[in-house]
Design an enzyme around this catalytic site. Structure first.
Site, mmCIF file in Angstrom:
data_model
loop_
_atom_site.group_PDB
_atom_site.id
_atom_site.type_symbol
_atom_site.label_atom_id
_atom_site.label_comp_id
_atom_site.label_asym_id
_atom_site.label_seq_id
_atom_site.Cartn_x
_atom_site.Cartn_y
_atom_site.Cartn_z
ATOM 1 N N SER A 110 60.475 -0.256 75.978
ATOM 2 C CA SER A 110 60.269 -1.692 76.162
ATOM 3 C C SER A 110 59.193 -2.186 75.189
ATOM 4 O O SER A 110 58.112 -1.614 75.113
ATOM 5 C CB SER A 110 59.847 -1.948 77.593
ATOM 6 O OG SER A 110 59.679 -3.308 77.774
ATOM 7 N N GLY A 111 59.501 -3.222 74.464
ATOM 8 C CA GLY A 111 58.554 -3.803 73.515
ATOM 9 C C GLY A 111 58.604 -3.177 72.140
ATOM 10 O O GLY A 111 57.810 -3.512 71.270
ATOM 11 N N THR A 115 65.262 -6.254 70.969
ATOM 12 C CA THR A 115 65.868 -7.587 71.029
ATOM 13 C C THR A 115 65.711 -8.301 69.685
ATOM 14 O O THR A 115 66.650 -8.951 69.206
ATOM 15 C CB THR A 115 65.220 -8.396 72.164
ATOM 16 O OG1 THR A 115 65.363 -7.631 73.364
ATOM 17 C CG2 THR A 115 65.874 -9.731 72.344
ATOM 18 N N ASN A 160 55.685 -6.122 77.237
ATOM 19 C CA ASN A 160 56.316 -6.997 76.255
ATOM 20 C C ASN A 160 56.305 -8.420 76.793
ATOM 21 O O ASN A 160 56.719 -8.648 77.921
ATOM 22 C CB ASN A 160 57.770 -6.491 76.023
ATOM 23 C CG ASN A 160 58.500 -7.336 75.017
ATOM 24 O OD1 ASN A 160 57.976 -8.321 74.498
ATOM 25 N ND2 ASN A 160 59.725 -6.938 74.720
ATOM 26 N N SER A 163 60.164 -9.543 77.464
ATOM 27 C CA SER A 163 60.926 -8.337 77.800
ATOM 28 C C SER A 163 62.268 -8.713 78.423
ATOM 29 O O SER A 163 62.352 -9.573 79.301
ATOM 30 C CB SER A 163 60.100 -7.510 78.777
ATOM 31 O OG SER A 163 60.834 -6.373 79.122
ATOM 32 N N SER A 164 63.326 -8.048 77.917
ATOM 33 C CA SER A 164 64.660 -8.316 78.465
ATOM 34 C C SER A 164 64.733 -7.640 79.819
ATOM 35 O O SER A 164 64.548 -6.434 79.907
ATOM 36 C CB SER A 164 65.732 -7.735 77.558
ATOM 37 O OG SER A 164 65.415 -8.012 76.225
ATOM 38 N N GLY A 391 64.595 -1.143 77.446
ATOM 39 C CA GLY A 391 64.088 0.141 76.935
ATOM 40 C C GLY A 391 63.458 0.981 78.031
ATOM 41 O O GLY A 391 63.244 0.524 79.155
ATOM 42 N N GLU A 393 61.069 2.622 80.394
ATOM 43 C CA GLU A 393 59.906 1.965 80.975
ATOM 44 C C GLU A 393 59.105 2.914 81.862
ATOM 45 O O GLU A 393 59.681 3.629 82.681
ATOM 46 C CB GLU A 393 60.344 0.776 81.829
ATOM 47 C CG GLU A 393 60.487 -0.497 81.052
ATOM 48 C CD GLU A 393 60.924 -1.661 81.920
ATOM 49 O OE1 GLU A 393 61.062 -2.759 81.370
ATOM 50 O OE2 GLU A 393 61.143 -1.472 83.128
HETATM 51 N N1 LIG Z 1 60.722 -7.066 63.380
HETATM 52 C C1 LIG Z 1 59.744 -7.658 63.997
HETATM 53 N N2 LIG Z 1 58.901 -8.459 63.325
HETATM 54 C C2 LIG Z 1 57.882 -9.085 63.943
HETATM 55 N N3 LIG Z 1 57.619 -8.945 65.258
HETATM 56 C C3 LIG Z 1 58.418 -8.171 66.000
HETATM 57 C C4 LIG Z 1 59.527 -7.490 65.395
HETATM 58 N N4 LIG Z 1 60.125 -6.776 66.384
HETATM 59 C C5 LIG Z 1 59.454 -7.041 67.520
HETATM 60 N N5 LIG Z 1 58.421 -7.845 67.300
HETATM 61 C C6 LIG Z 1 57.461 -8.334 68.312
HETATM 62 O O1 LIG Z 1 57.522 -7.480 69.420
HETATM 63 C C7 LIG Z 1 57.849 -8.168 70.599
HETATM 64 C C8 LIG Z 1 58.752 -7.341 71.458
HETATM 65 O O2 LIG Z 1 59.953 -7.156 70.834
HETATM 66 P P1 LIG Z 1 61.325 -7.071 71.626
HETATM 67 O O3 LIG Z 1 62.369 -7.054 70.623
HETATM 68 O O4 LIG Z 1 61.373 -8.110 72.639
HETATM 69 O O5 LIG Z 1 61.193 -5.677 72.325
HETATM 70 P P2 LIG Z 1 62.250 -4.946 73.249
HETATM 71 O O6 LIG Z 1 63.436 -5.788 73.269
HETATM 72 O O7 LIG Z 1 62.461 -3.654 72.591
HETATM 73 O O8 LIG Z 1 61.634 -4.831 74.528
HETATM 74 C C9 LIG Z 1 58.524 -9.422 70.131
HETATM 75 O O9 LIG Z 1 58.280 -10.453 71.043
HETATM 76 C C10 LIG Z 1 57.828 -9.713 68.785
HETATM 77 O O10 LIG Z 1 56.647 -10.410 68.986
HETATM 78 MG MG LIG Z 2 64.323 -6.633 74.762
#
Ligand SMILES: Nc1ncnc2c1ncn2[C@@H]1O[C@H](COP(=O)(O)OP(=O)(O)O)[C@@H](O)[C@H]1O
Ligand SMILES: [Mg+2]
Length: 1091
Positions: A110-111, A115, A160, A163-164, A391, A393
């Site tokens: 997660s994070g 996404t 996060n 977080s989804s 992810g 957790e």
């Molecule tokens: N490629 C990226 N560039 C900049 N910031 C990112 C990137 N990927 C993730 N982040 C940061 O990390 C945070 C969490 O990412 P997210 O994709 O929501 O994580 P996950 O879906 O894996 O839980 C996002 O809100 C963003 O702020």
């Molecule tokens: Mg996500």
């Protein structure tokens, strides 16, 4: 390796190695150091072969601009620095060009940035695929589904901020051209417990905050909401106020825009918000304890305002909602009994209702989006799936949700291991390639622990849920402890092996996941797995008037009798995960492995131990080793040969031998070093992807050559066709033109020739005319001269004798001229043609004789002409008139009066008289009547007058008794010897008859004396008849004294004027012995004139 130009300047200075396969030495430290180095230089992506390892930068990087997308478009994966774009492009092209369905599996805890990675993929696909009004709409809808789903399905967690809280798998569907035409989103288990309560530092789902912060006051009023987050129990528990990385107001607008683009109606949006508001209101309901009379516990609602609002928003009565929240129906020995709920039960019912309402609303939302983005045409589609699931957790307290989420991650890891480590190594052995096995951790054992039927944790949980009797979370834990005590990945305080483990508390169990140990608190496991909503609550919801409620709570339909227990949450999830795995395995997988650099969501913070932990559990080192020892690429010989046969002379265009032989030749011709590839039993293995890309590049270049050839031939053919057409056209055009031109020239020449001819002929004719005129002039001149000469000659000859000869000649000439003039004048002045005309023009004395002669001739001529005009009958009448004239003219008084009167003849109209007709039939010779009239017959003896009808036919003179029509006398015409009349105007006539010796009866009595009105006519006609028969005229005596023989006596008739009486016939006769005196009545004196 080619580096970026221009826009990718930031990546120009490649740091470390971009593909971990090239690491030297291959060690975990080197790998992590490489990641760190690259991360520090904002190079967040690194390859392991074709797997992308992404390290979350937690800051904005200039890696996603349109220019960079353009750079990666249609480029081979190793041509440019590692990027999600590169593998997306690879997947997209192989889907479009080779028709291989693709899936991109994004994993990480997660994070870690899953996404975000999925959004990067969608952005790239939207950018590189085709454009067009419809396509753009689809793209926009697909892209806009993200913010909408994130608002309702994402929340701030401690790991996060975005977080989804649900799993998402999205199939993007493309047509044969690679243009997106729709999609399908599948959602997995939403973490609905968050609706009612959140852990410290976390928030409820974004949409609650967005609505309160972003909506207009009027909207909030209509939803009976206030802006104050503190006003709502369900929001109070979490983080209050803004999250640093979130702007709820802005996001509200984005969500509204997204819903509009997807096609939500304003009614649908309002309905959704009404549900959100009603959940908030329901959350504010408080329960207070009440002791019932029967000793049971009951509860009352203490915040009725919130309840009323909720009831109004849901479209039901407050009473019903109150009853639904404070009572439940239970069946006791077949009877339905209402029982009051305790405060705790009430709270439980309230939260269960809110969670159900929210999660079902979320499923409706996904279905609604699917409805908008679904592919409508029936054509075949290519599919690219993007999996972004929650992810791995580990929280301080992990519950059923974490258990489910981590189970899902175990399965994904399993798939990764299956495809990248296990299958690959097995394939080398199967294909007979020399291979040293590389050890890796296979998490199948953990998967089995969780999901194995009958003995897996999920199965045991279901068993406990369904078991009759008093099943609790703790009895479930006991069951687990019993069943899994010997499992290496299961730990619990109750087990001997963990009795000294201080980190384990009672009521928990620990699973040693591939990604680390997680301790789960069994509290709520049964409840959450059962996922049951009191039936009376479902029914109450079904009865609400809110338009979505019937669809969201179908089981509340009272007519639905089936009380079959729905599948548990765990088994439902297991089924959907199994389906997902099946789906992923049917597609060509592409991996993005996300790594979280630190736990504080900070940029430029590389927590080495955290990264190492993830690198380990993700099995990245094993991945590197397998890739490094193995071959990057494999393909069946036939397919390989088919694709690259144009690169070698012997294999192009067809290879007749065995495919493997062909491939061997191909590789030799290409000069690929022998250690770069290996021949399996059915496949060719290529070690370095660069080799393949080189070949691909050469193929591309060759394709250009082939395309050029095809183009050449085609263009040649096309130009030749065009040329032939033009040639044919040219021939036709020039033929037509020549024809036209020839015709024009011909016409011109013809016209010119005609003009020349005309001129020539004119000239000739004029010359001839001149000649002829001259000749004529000459002849005329000669004649004139000759005449003059002859004249001169004659005059000369005759001059001496002129006087003697010329005199008579001139006088003769004048006589002739005068004669001619006389005759012409006469001709012009001839008198009328009437025979009685006496006119005659005057004439010179000299021609009097001739004039008289001519006058006689003229008269004779005109009389003849006049006569010729008469018919025979008219001629005869004229003869009669002539006869009358000859006899009586100037001899009898009264004659002149008769001249103009025509001789009618039959004055009695005998032919019409039937009696006469009858009589006549006896006398055929008297058929032609010449005269008929009533006359006075003078009696011979006494001189008295008797009226009788006198008829004269061409043969006989007949006397008929006028009335009886009896014939008195019939005397043959020839027997009339003479007739006598006086010169006086009397109308007496004496017929003298011949004296026959034979003593004819008729003649015996002597002559007849009649008084007849038409004396003159009768005499004239009788004369003519007698002449006709005897050729001699009878004698007609006209004398003042007449003689008549009556038998033997002779009587003298004398006439005297002076009768005064009015006697018929105007005559009175007196007989004396030898005389007979006739006294007549003389009418007024008349002048007689000849005709
Ligand atoms: N490629 C990226 N560039 C900049 N910031 C990112 C990137 N990927 C993730 N982040 C940061 O990390 C945070 C969490 O990412 P997210 O994709 O929501 O994580 P996950 O879906 O894996 O839980 C996002 O809100 C963003 O702020
Ligand atoms: Mg996500």
């Amino acid at each position: 390796m080619a580096l970026h130009q221009g826009s990718l300047a930031i990546l120009e200075n490649n740091v470390g190695v971009s593909d971990a396969v090239l690491l030297d030495p291959v060690s975990e430290d080197a790998f992590i150091e490489n990641l760190r180095l690259r991360y520090q230089h904002n190079q967040i992506y690194t390859y392991i072969g074709t797997v992308v390892v992404s390290v979350n930068p937690y800051k904005t990087t200039p890696l996603y601009t349109p220019n960079i997308i353009e750079e990666y478009r249609s480029r081979n994966i190793y041509e440019l620095p590692p990027h999600i774009y590169a593998i997306t492009d690879e997947a997209y092209r192989s889907m479009r060009d080779r028709h291989l369905d693709q899936c991109i599996i994004i994993s990480g805890e997660s994070g870690a940035g899953k996404t975000e990675a999925s959004k990067v993929i969608m952005q790239y696909v939207a950018e590189v695929s085709g454009k067009g009004e419809n396509i753009d709409t689809v793209k926009e809808q697909l892209l806009q589904s993200n913010p909408v789903l994130e608002a309702f399905g994402n929340a701030k967690t401690n790991k996060n901020d975005n977080s989804s809280r649900f799993g998402k798998y999205m199939d993007i569907e493309f047509d044969f051209k690679g243009d997106p035409i729709g999609g399908v989103i599948t959602n997995y288990l939403l973490e609905k417990s968050r609706v009612a309560a959140q852990m410290p530092g976390e928030r409820n789902f974004h949409i609650f905050y967005q609505l309160l912060q972003g909506a207009k006051l009027s909207t909030l009023d209509s939803l009976k909401l206030t802006r104050e987050i503190n006003d709502y129990n369900f929001l109070k528990g979490g983080v209050l106020g803004d999250v640093a990385t979130m702007n709820d107001q802005e996001n509200y607008d984005t969500v509204m825009h997204g819903m509009e683009v997807i096609g939500f109606t304003s009614g649908e949006v309002t309905s959704l918000f009404q549900l959100i508001a009603s959940i908030l209101k329901l959350g504010n309901i408080d329960f207070s304890h009440r002791s019932n009379d029967d000793g049971t516990d009951g509860c009352d609602l203490s915040n009725t305002a919130a309840l009323d609002d909720a009831a109004e928003l849901l479209g039901c009565s407050s009473e019903n909602l109150t009853l639904a929240l404070t009572q439940r129906t239970v069946e006791v020995r077949g009877e339905r009994v209402k029982r009051d709920l305790s405060v705790n039960d009430g709270l439980y019912a309230r939260d269960a209702l809110c969670k159900a309402l929210y999660s079902r609303m979320f499923s409706w939302l996904v279905a609604r989006i699917n409805d908008s983005i679904k592919v409508t045409s029936g054509s075949r589609t290519e599919v690219m799936g993007v999996l972004d699931i929650y992810g791995f957790e580990v929280f301080e307290q992990n519950s059923f949700e974490q258990f489910i989420i981590n189970y899902c991650n175990e399965k994904l890891q399993q798939i990764f291991i299956e495809l990248t480590l296990k299958e690959e190594q097995e394939e080398y052995i199967k294909e007979g390639i020399e291979w040293i096995h590389i050890e890796y951790f296979n998490n199948a054992v953990i998967c089995d622990l969780i999901e194995k039927s009958n003995i897996g944790i999920l199965a045991l949980l279901d068993e406990e849920c369904l078991r009759p009797g008093n099943a609790t979370d703790l009895t479930f834990l006991e069951k687990l402890n019993q069943a899994c005590q010997s499992h290496p990945h299961y730990e619990s305080k109750a087990l001997k092996k963990c009795q000294n483990d201080k980190t384990l508390s009672h009521g928990t169990f620990r699973l040693k996941h591939y990604a680390g140990n997680v301790t789960y608190k069994v509290d709520g496991f049964l409840d959450k797995n059962n996922d049951l909503l009191f039936r009376h609550l479902s029914q109450a919801m079904y009865q609400c008037k809110h338009c979505l409620m019937k669809g969201l709570f179908p089981e509340g339909n009272p007519s639905q009798k089936s009380l079959k227990r729905p599948a548990t949450a765990g088994s439902q999830f297991k089924i959907s995960v199994t389906e997902l795995m099946k789906n992923l395995l049917s597609k060509n997988p592409n991996y993005i492995r996300c790594i979280k650099p630190n736990n504080v969501k900070a940029a430029d913070n590389f927590d080495e131990s955290l990264v190492r932990f993830q690198v380990r559990y993700l099995g990245l080192m094993e991945n590197v080793r397998v890739k490094r020892a193995g071959y990057a690429f494999r393909q069946l010989y036939l397919q390989f040969l088919y694709r690259y046969k144009m690169l070698a002379g012997p294999t192009w265009p067809r290879w007749a031998g065995k495919p493997q032989e062909g491939v061997k030749i191909l590789m030799q011709v290409q000069g690929v070093p022998e250690d770069e590839y290996a021949f399996g039993k059915t496949k060719l293995f290529i070690r370095n992807p660069k080799t393949l890309f080189d070949m691909e590049e050469k193929r591309r270049q060759h394709m250009h050559v082939l395309a050029t050839k095809i183009q050449c031939v085609y263009k040649g053919w096309k130009q030749r066709t065009l040329y032939l057409l033009m040639k044919r056209s040219q021939v036709i055009i020039s033929a037509r033109f020549r024809g036209y031109w020839g015709q024009k020239v011909y016409k011109k020449t013809k016209a010119a020739t005609l003009i020349l001819q005309c001129f020539a002929r004119g000239w000739k004719a004029r010359a001839l005319l001149r000649k002829l005129k001259r000749e004529k002039l000459e002849i005329e001149s000669a004649n004139v001269i000759r005449k003059f000469y002859l004249g001169w000659k004659v005059r000369k000859e005759y001059q001496p004798r002129f006087r003697k000869i010329a005199g008579p000649k001139i006088s003769r000439f004048f006589v002739i001229v005068l004669r001619k003039k006389f005759l012409l004048d006469l001709k012009r002045n001839l008198p009328s043609r009437s025979p009685i005309s006496t006119e005659w023009p005057e004439c010179p004395k000299r021609f009097l004789g001739a004039s008289d002669q001519l006058r006689v001739m003229y008269h004779a001529w005109r009389c003849r002409k006049y006569r010729r005009k008469f018919s025979e009958a008219e001629k005869y009448k004229m003869k009669e008139k002539l006869m009358a004239s000859e006899l009586f003219k100037d001899k009898k008084e009264g004659y002149a009066k008769t001249v103009p009167m025509p001789f009618k003849g039959d004055y009695q109209d005998l032919l019409a008289n039937p009696k006469w007709k009858k009589l006549q039939s006896q006398m055929p010779q008297d058929s032609h009547v010449v005269f008929a009239d009533v006359v006075q017959k003078i009696h011979r003896a006494n001189g008295k007058a008797v009226e009788q009808l006198l008829v004269m036919s061409t043969q006989n003179l007949i006397l008929v008794e006028h009335h009886s029509m009896m014939i008195k006398y019939r005397i043959h015409i020839t027997d009339i010897s003479a007739m006598s009349v006086s010169p006086n105007p009397d109308k007496v006539i004496v017929f003298h008859l011949q004296k026959h010796d034979n003593g004819d009866g008729s003649c015996k009595k002597g002559d007849f004396v009649f008084v007849c009105e038409h004396t003159i006519e009768l005499v004239a006609k009788a004369c003519l008849l007698i002449q006709n028969l005897k050729d001699t005229l009878p004698e007609v005596h006209i004398a003042p004294m007449l003689k008549a023989h009556f038998g033997k006596s002779e009587v003298q008739l004398s006439f005297k004027n002076g009768l005064t009486e009015n006697i018929p016939g105007g005559v009175k006769v007196v007989r004396k012995k030898h005389t007979m005196d006739v006294l007549y009545n003389s009418p007024s004196q008349q002048t007689s004139s000849g005709s």
